[in-house]
Structure formats: C-alpha cells, structure tokens
Design a protein around this motif. Structure first.
Motif, short mmCIF file in Angstrom:
data_model
loop_
_atom_site.label_atom_id
_atom_site.label_comp_id
_atom_site.label_asym_id
_atom_site.label_seq_id
_atom_site.Cartn_x
_atom_site.Cartn_y
_atom_site.Cartn_z
N GLY A 78 53.29 95.64 -25.22
CA GLY A 78 52.16 96.58 -25.43
C GLY A 78 50.64 96.00 -24.91
O GLY A 78 50.77 95.43 -23.81
N ALA A 99 52.86 99.17 -14.69
CA ALA A 99 53.17 99.86 -15.93
C ALA A 99 54.92 99.53 -16.54
O ALA A 99 54.95 99.63 -17.49
N VAL A 100 55.61 99.55 -15.36
CA VAL A 100 56.90 99.07 -15.95
C VAL A 100 57.15 97.98 -16.44
O VAL A 100 57.82 97.53 -17.40
N ARG A 101 56.24 96.78 -15.89
CA ARG A 101 56.42 95.57 -16.49
C ARG A 101 55.77 95.44 -17.91
O ARG A 101 56.55 95.06 -18.77
N VAL A 102 54.88 96.41 -18.24
CA VAL A 102 54.34 96.50 -19.55
C VAL A 102 55.45 97.05 -20.45
O VAL A 102 55.59 96.52 -21.60
N ARG A 103 55.96 98.22 -20.01
CA ARG A 103 56.89 98.95 -20.81
C ARG A 103 58.19 97.79 -21.04
O ARG A 103 58.62 97.83 -22.30
N LEU A 104 58.57 97.01 -20.08
CA LEU A 104 59.87 96.48 -20.14
C LEU A 104 59.61 95.01 -21.10
O LEU A 104 60.43 94.58 -21.60
N SER A 105 58.38 94.67 -20.84
CA SER A 105 58.13 93.67 -21.81
C SER A 105 58.15 93.61 -23.25
O SER A 105 58.00 92.74 -24.07
N GLY A 106 57.82 94.82 -23.86
CA GLY A 106 57.66 95.00 -25.02
C GLY A 106 56.37 94.58 -25.87
O GLY A 106 56.36 94.45 -27.00
#
Length: 225
Positions: free
Chosen positions: A77, A68-75
């Motif tokens: 979506g 979930a953190v990787r998804v958020r930081l990647s931008g």
C-alpha cells in the motif's frame, strides 16, 4: 519489526520485476534519447521537438504503469513509497534510472546458469556503465538550466560534459560550475554518485590485484632440478 523484515517479497512481484526490468531499461534509454533531443535540438527544429515530447511522455507513462503494478503486487500500500524508495525516486526523476543497473543485470542473469564476468569485472562494468549514463543525464539536465542563466560558465553542451566528467571523477577543476539552484542540486547528487562509483571501482580493482598477487605468492618459486 521493520517493513523490510516483516515479510518476504511476494513471488508475483519478483516475477514481474524479472520480466520487466530489461524492457524498462530499454524504455529508459528511449526516455533519455527523447530528453536529449528536446534539450539539444534548436528551438525551431520541428517536428523533432514534438516527437521528443511524445517519446518522453509515452515512456514516463510506462514507468508510471509499472510503478502502479509494483505497488499492487507488493501488498504494501502506501508503505511502498518508504520501503521501495528507489522505485519512487526513479519514477519522479527518470534520468536517475541508471542507478538500477545492478537490477537490470540481475534480471538478465536469471536467464543464464553462470555469470559471464567475474565479481570484480561485474562491479567495474556496472560502475562504468552507470557513470556514463548518469554523466550524460546530468550533462543534459545542467545544460538545460544553465545555458541561459546570468553569469553561467556552462554555455555549451561540451561545457556540461566537461563539468560532468570533472565532477564524477571528483577532480573539480572549478572552471565550469553551476550557478542556478537546480544546477547545484544536480551537482550535489552527481558528486555523491561519483564518490560511490569511484569507491566501488577502486575497491574492486584493488581487491582484484591483491587476489592476483596472492595466487602468485601461493605458487611459490619454481623447484630447482
């Protein structure tokens, strides 16, 4: 323009991956330990089954939070699932986390100035460690679904380990083969990984030998007095 070339990896995501890759690898070993206890321990072995279930659940929750953190930081979506497909695969199938061995080494290497091993030695080390962990994981998965299946030839964990060794090395004796659909899916994946890992090892070893012989040729015969 593809998602891979549209934008570089955000610095925040890079820092997160460098800081968490090694702890996540340790968590994956704990997951494997818990899964192994759950598969290999007798049915009446309490409280080990409860402990292993808690260990597996807790480590998978860590993987889910990291994802979930990787998804958020990647931008990215929802596109993250497609662009970073390996992250999605190892979240759904944590037994495949050894495939991230190269990223683990890269994260460790960020803390050192120079590699401790040469290129060819690194490739063979990655392939060796990945083969061991994937083989053990596949042995557990196949043993779990095959041991009680009608007509199964894999009845003990030793049979499963022997099958995994034969499959990874592409030998395929045929004396132990999965009969269940799940077991055959695991076998197909292990065959593909075995071909890739064996190719990496043999290619690196051949290149290393060629490099050694080339250096010997360049030295030439000793000059006569």
């Amino acid at each position: 323009m593809s998602d891979r070339t549209r934008a570089p990896v955000p610095p925040a995501l890079t820092r997160w991956e460098q800081r968490t890759e090694v702890p996540l690898f340790a968590a994956s070993l704990l997951f494997l330990l818990g899964y192994a206890v759950r598969v290999l321990a007798p049915h009446d072995a309490q409280p080990w089954h409860d402990i292993s279930l808690i260990l597996v659940g807790a480590t998978w929750l860590i993987f889910a939070v990291d994802y979930a953190v990787r998804v958020r930081l990647s931008g990215l979506g929802h596109r993250f699932v497609r662009v970073r497909w390996l992250d999605t695969v190892v979240l759904l199938l944590p037994l495949l986390r050894p495939l991230r061995m190269v990223k683990v080494y890269s994260a460790v290497q960020q803390r050192h100035d120079e590699p401790k091993l040469g290129l060819y030695a690194r490739v063979m080390t990655y392939a060796g460690l990945t083969s061991i962990l994937l083989g053990f994981s596949a042995s557990l998965a196949v043993y779990r679904v095959e041991r009680d299946a009608p007509g199964a030839s894999i009845r003990t964990f030793g049979d499963a380990v022997w099958w995994a060794c034969a499959t990874l090395t592409t030998v395929g004796y045929g004396d132990a083969t999965p009969v269940t659909p799940t077991g055959r899916v695991v076998a197909a994946g292990l065959m593909a990984c075995g071909l890739a890992l064996l190719g990496a090892v043999t290619g690196s070893f051949s290149s290393w030998l060629i490099q050694v012989f080339r250096r010997e040729d360049e030295k030439g015969p000793p000059a006569s007095g």
